[in-house]
Scaffold this active site. Structure first.
Site, PDB file in Angstrom:
ATOM      1  N   PHE A   1      -0.422  21.692 -10.287  1.00 20.83           N
ATOM      2  CA  PHE A   1      -1.688  20.957 -10.143  1.00 20.83           C
ATOM      3  C   PHE A   1      -1.585  19.625 -10.895  1.00 20.83           C
ATOM      4  O   PHE A   1      -2.521  19.207 -11.570  1.00 20.83           O
ATOM      5  CB  PHE A   1      -2.854  21.793 -10.684  1.00 20.83           C
ATOM      6  CG  PHE A   1      -3.034  23.102  -9.960  1.00 20.83           C
ATOM      7  CD1 PHE A   1      -3.740  23.166  -8.772  1.00 20.83           C
ATOM      8  CD2 PHE A   1      -2.458  24.261 -10.454  1.00 20.83           C
ATOM      9  CE1 PHE A   1      -3.888  24.368  -8.092  1.00 20.83           C
ATOM     10  CE2 PHE A   1      -2.605  25.471  -9.788  1.00 20.83           C
ATOM     11  CZ  PHE A   1      -3.322  25.522  -8.596  1.00 20.83           C
TER      12      PHE A   1
ATOM     13  N   LYS B   1      -3.949  26.767  -4.370  1.00 16.58           N
ATOM     14  CA  LYS B   1      -3.478  25.376  -4.386  1.00 16.58           C
ATOM     15  C   LYS B   1      -4.113  24.566  -3.256  1.00 16.58           C
ATOM     16  O   LYS B   1      -4.670  23.482  -3.468  1.00 16.58           O
ATOM     17  CB  LYS B   1      -1.948  25.362  -4.255  1.00 16.58           C
ATOM     18  CG  LYS B   1      -1.335  24.045  -3.907  1.00 16.58           C
ATOM     19  CD  LYS B   1      -1.458  23.047  -5.039  1.00 16.58           C
ATOM     20  CE  LYS B   1      -0.946  21.684  -4.581  1.00 16.58           C
ATOM     21  NZ  LYS B   1      -0.826  20.741  -5.651  1.00 16.58           N
TER      22      LYS B   1
ATOM     23  N   ASN C   1      -7.127  21.499  -3.686  1.00 20.15           N
ATOM     24  CA  ASN C   1      -7.014  20.138  -3.161  1.00 20.15           C
ATOM     25  C   ASN C   1      -8.107  19.859  -2.132  1.00 20.15           C
ATOM     26  O   ASN C   1      -8.695  18.777  -2.118  1.00 20.15           O
ATOM     27  CB  ASN C   1      -5.632  19.912  -2.535  1.00 20.15           C
ATOM     28  CG  ASN C   1      -4.608  19.500  -3.588  1.00 20.15           C
ATOM     29  OD1 ASN C   1      -4.957  19.294  -4.751  1.00 20.15           O
ATOM     30  ND2 ASN C   1      -3.366  19.380  -3.185  1.00 20.15           N
TER      31      ASN C   1
ATOM     32  N   LEU D   1     -16.143  12.279  -8.252  1.00 23.77           N
ATOM     33  CA  LEU D   1     -17.352  11.744  -7.630  1.00 23.77           C
ATOM     34  C   LEU D   1     -17.307  10.211  -7.650  1.00 23.77           C
ATOM     35  O   LEU D   1     -18.348   9.558  -7.646  1.00 23.77           O
ATOM     36  CB  LEU D   1     -18.599  12.233  -8.373  1.00 23.77           C
ATOM     37  CG  LEU D   1     -19.009  13.685  -8.144  1.00 23.77           C
ATOM     38  CD1 LEU D   1     -20.220  14.053  -9.001  1.00 23.77           C
ATOM     39  CD2 LEU D   1     -19.338  13.945  -6.665  1.00 23.77           C
TER      40      LEU D   1
ATOM     41  N   CYS E   1      -0.137  13.981  -1.924  1.00 26.92           N
ATOM     42  CA  CYS E   1      -0.601  15.368  -1.777  1.00 26.92           C
ATOM     43  C   CYS E   1      -1.791  15.516  -0.861  1.00 26.92           C
ATOM     44  O   CYS E   1      -1.747  16.271   0.111  1.00 26.92           O
ATOM     45  CB  CYS E   1      -0.989  15.937  -3.144  1.00 26.92           C
ATOM     46  SG  CYS E   1       0.422  16.304  -4.157  1.00 26.92           S
TER      47      CYS E   1
HETATM   48  C1  UDX Z   1      -3.806  15.076  -6.586  1.00 29.75           C
HETATM   49  C2  UDX Z   1      -4.455  16.235  -7.357  1.00 29.75           C
HETATM   50  O1  UDX Z   1      -5.297  15.716  -8.379  1.00 29.75           O
HETATM   51  C3  UDX Z   1      -3.406  17.146  -7.959  1.00 29.75           C
HETATM   52  O2  UDX Z   1      -4.018  18.264  -8.582  1.00 29.75           O
HETATM   53  C4  UDX Z   1      -2.492  17.635  -6.839  1.00 29.75           C
HETATM   54  O3  UDX Z   1      -1.478  18.438  -7.378  1.00 29.75           O
HETATM   55  C5  UDX Z   1      -1.893  16.447  -6.096  1.00 29.75           C
HETATM   56  O4  UDX Z   1      -2.919  15.600  -5.602  1.00 29.75           O
HETATM   57  P1  UDX Z   1      -2.787  12.697  -7.176  1.00 29.75           P
HETATM   58  O5  UDX Z   1      -2.580  12.498  -5.710  1.00 29.75           O
HETATM   59  O6  UDX Z   1      -1.688  12.331  -8.089  1.00 29.75           O
HETATM   60  O7  UDX Z   1      -3.133  14.238  -7.493  1.00 29.75           O
HETATM   61  O8  UDX Z   1      -4.025  11.782  -7.603  1.00 29.75           O
HETATM   62  P2  UDX Z   1      -5.574  11.936  -7.951  1.00 29.75           P
HETATM   63  O9  UDX Z   1      -5.812  11.251  -9.240  1.00 29.75           O
HETATM   64  O10 UDX Z   1      -6.060  13.303  -7.809  1.00 29.75           O
HETATM   65  O11 UDX Z   1      -6.218  10.992  -6.823  1.00 29.75           O
HETATM   66  C6  UDX Z   1      -6.015  11.249  -5.453  1.00 29.75           C
HETATM   67  C7  UDX Z   1      -6.705  10.209  -4.613  1.00 29.75           C
HETATM   68  O12 UDX Z   1      -8.109  10.384  -4.649  1.00 29.75           O
HETATM   69  C8  UDX Z   1      -6.469   8.771  -5.040  1.00 29.75           C
HETATM   70  O13 UDX Z   1      -6.264   7.981  -3.890  1.00 29.75           O
HETATM   71  C9  UDX Z   1      -7.746   8.389  -5.754  1.00 29.75           C
HETATM   72  O14 UDX Z   1      -7.998   7.004  -5.680  1.00 29.75           O
HETATM   73  C10 UDX Z   1      -8.765   9.181  -4.979  1.00 29.75           C
HETATM   74  N1  UDX Z   1      -9.977   9.515  -5.741  1.00 29.75           N
HETATM   75  C11 UDX Z   1      -9.925  10.369  -6.793  1.00 29.75           C
HETATM   76  C12 UDX Z   1     -11.207   8.971  -5.350  1.00 29.75           C
HETATM   77  O15 UDX Z   1     -11.284   8.204  -4.389  1.00 29.75           O
HETATM   78  N2  UDX Z   1     -12.329   9.331  -6.045  1.00 29.75           N
HETATM   79  C13 UDX Z   1     -12.309  10.197  -7.096  1.00 29.75           C
HETATM   80  O16 UDX Z   1     -13.369  10.474  -7.654  1.00 29.75           O
HETATM   81  C14 UDX Z   1     -11.069  10.722  -7.487  1.00 29.75           C
END
Ligand code: UDX
Length: 447
Positions: free
Chosen positions: A150, A202, A206, A248, A258
């Protein structure tokens, strides 16, 4: 602590973070990858991945981590190995498990006792299928445990050290005990469950995170129509302890290695099992449309984009990474070019990666170079370098001082006071606090 030697199959981002993290806990780790250049680079101490603290952790544990191309060398040194190979999307949207099957098929028979610990994200049912294939090959002595990761990019080492939970799904109690034992020093809640449920945890985690993002993005879109501010709304919603404040943040949509792939894999997994996952389908579609709304916002202010110059600030899918996988910029840039705009792009670390992906775009080494004579600046990724974008220098450099803040990074009041036309996501175009103070409150609408 008895620190047993561990294997890691796959020296990608998950594999290297896993290897470095278990080495930090005192384990000897043997990492195997099939890419000779990667193994040679890692052997020299070059970590080919931009993840804060990873190169340092690998260097600190040089004596404990060994890299090899040879699976037999790994199997000769360890009796437990994490499988951390890639499971990309296929054209159909299903996860491509060929790298997983390659590992299973390469295992020698008869061999030494071995426990395979699956970290790669796989469809539910994969563990059962692996178990059956192992048994069919006479490899009943090879154990199998599902132990999904995660980790989020940019904070992966900290996520490993302080996990919200560790999920362990095993066929055999003893194998699951052994994997749970590896995480004991972390003092984290351990979810012991069956293999299929571990696999689903998992995918469901996501999916839940993506659902929250698409949900708040739709709330943001409605906020724009009714004059509410999504930042205020998210703050108020997030304080409900049943909901919590995370994921949010409204913006131009999620990307990365991912979320998009795992959403598609879960949707297809459901479809293959005869179920139409309507909610997840909507989550995916909202995300696709969200990226394109920026183009409409620009058109609303500039009219036709033909001949206009648009600066895209930030290209990676999120800050602190050079990862361009499924980044919103990959949709935004071609859409703007298709509308006839000239696109200039800047990113502090992903320019090299972006060059090969964004044909027709001009790349700028500095923010100022990107915005010079531009008709609009779009914040695509919330890099900290952009937090003070609304300066007099930037305003004077631009042809039209218009900022579209795709991540709600800036303070609208500050940006407008600095002379910019400012548009965020789900934020009103003019604030109530900016209304003339003499105005009487309108009570006629109250019921
Ligand atoms: C994510 C999950 O957090 C992780 O647990 C999983 O194993 C892999 O996918 P990651 O892709 O590295 O990790 O980034 P994360 O920080 O979760 O952001 C994912 C995407 O969502 C980004 O494009 C981010 O900009 C977007 N996001 C995130 C939003 O638009 N709003 C939010 O509130 C949070």
């Amino acid at each position: 602590m008895a620190s047993e030697p561990l294997g890691v199959v796959g020296a990608g981002w998950v594999g290297l973070v896993t290897a470095a993290s278990f080495a930090e806990l005192g384990h000897e780790v043997v990492v195997r990858d099939v890419d000779p250049e990667r193994v040679a680079a890692l052997g020299r101490g070059d970590v080919p991945i931009h993840e804060p603290g990873l190169a340092e952790a690998v260097a600190r544990n040089r004596d404990r981590i060994r890299f090899t191309l040879d699976l037999d060398e790994l199997l000769g040194s360890v009796t437990a190995a994490f499988v951390c190979v890639g499971t990309p999307s296929m054209y159909s949207g299903d996860a491509d498990l060929s790298a997983v099957w390659q590992v299973i098929d390469e295992l020698p028979e008869p061999g030494e006792p071995l426990l395979l610990i699956m970290k790669s994200t796989v469809p539910v049912g994969t563990g059962e299928r692996v178990r059956a294939r192992l048994d069919a090959r006479g490899l009943a002595h090879v154990g199998y445990v599902s132990n999904p990761e995660f980790l989020a990019e940019g904070t992966a080492l900290a996520n490993f050290r302080e996990p919200d939970r560790v999920v362990v799904g095993g066929f055999a109690q003893a194998d699951a005990d052994r994997v749970a034992g590896l995480y004991e020093p972390l003092d984290a809640p351990i979810v012991r469950t069956d293999v299929a449920s571990a696999e689903m945890i998992k995918l469901a985690s996501n999916a839940a995170l993506m659902t929250r993002i698409s949900f708040i993005n739709e709330i943001a879109n409605v906020c724009e129509l009714v004059g509410a501010d999504v930042e205020e709304v998210a703050r108020g919603v997030g304080l409900d302890r049943r909901l919590g404040p995370h994921f949010l943040r409204a913006g131009i949509g999620y990307g990365g290695s991912c979320f998009p792939k795992d959403a598609s894999a879960l949707k297809q997994l459901a479809a293959n099992s005869g179920y139409h996952f309507q909610l997840l389908t909507a989550v995916i579609e909202v995300n696709e449309l969200q990226k394109r709304r920026v183009v409409q916002k620009l058109q609303n202010h500039l009219g036709s984009l033909r001949g206009k110059t648009v600066a895209l600030l930030g290209l990676a899918f999120k800050p602190h990474t050079n990862d361009m996988r499924e980044a919103p910029s990959l949709v935004l840039a071609p859409r703007l070019l298709a509308e006839g705009a000239e696109v200039r792009a800047w990113d502090p670390v992903a320019l090299d990666e972006a060059r090969g992906l964004l044909g027709g775009v001009t790349f700028a080494e500095t923010v100022l170079e990107a915005v010079r004579d531009a008709d609009a600046a779009v914040i695509v990724t919330e890099w900290p370098e952009l937090a003070d974008l609304a300066t007099a220098e930037v305003r004077e450099a631009m042809r039209t001082p218009l900022i579209v803040d795709g991540r709600n990074l800036l303070d609208p009041v500050v940006a407008r006071a600095a002379g910019f036309t400012y548009m965020g996501i789900g934020r009103p175009e003019a604030f109530v606090s900016e209304l003339p103070e003499t105005e009487e409150p309108d009570t006629t609408l109250r019921s």
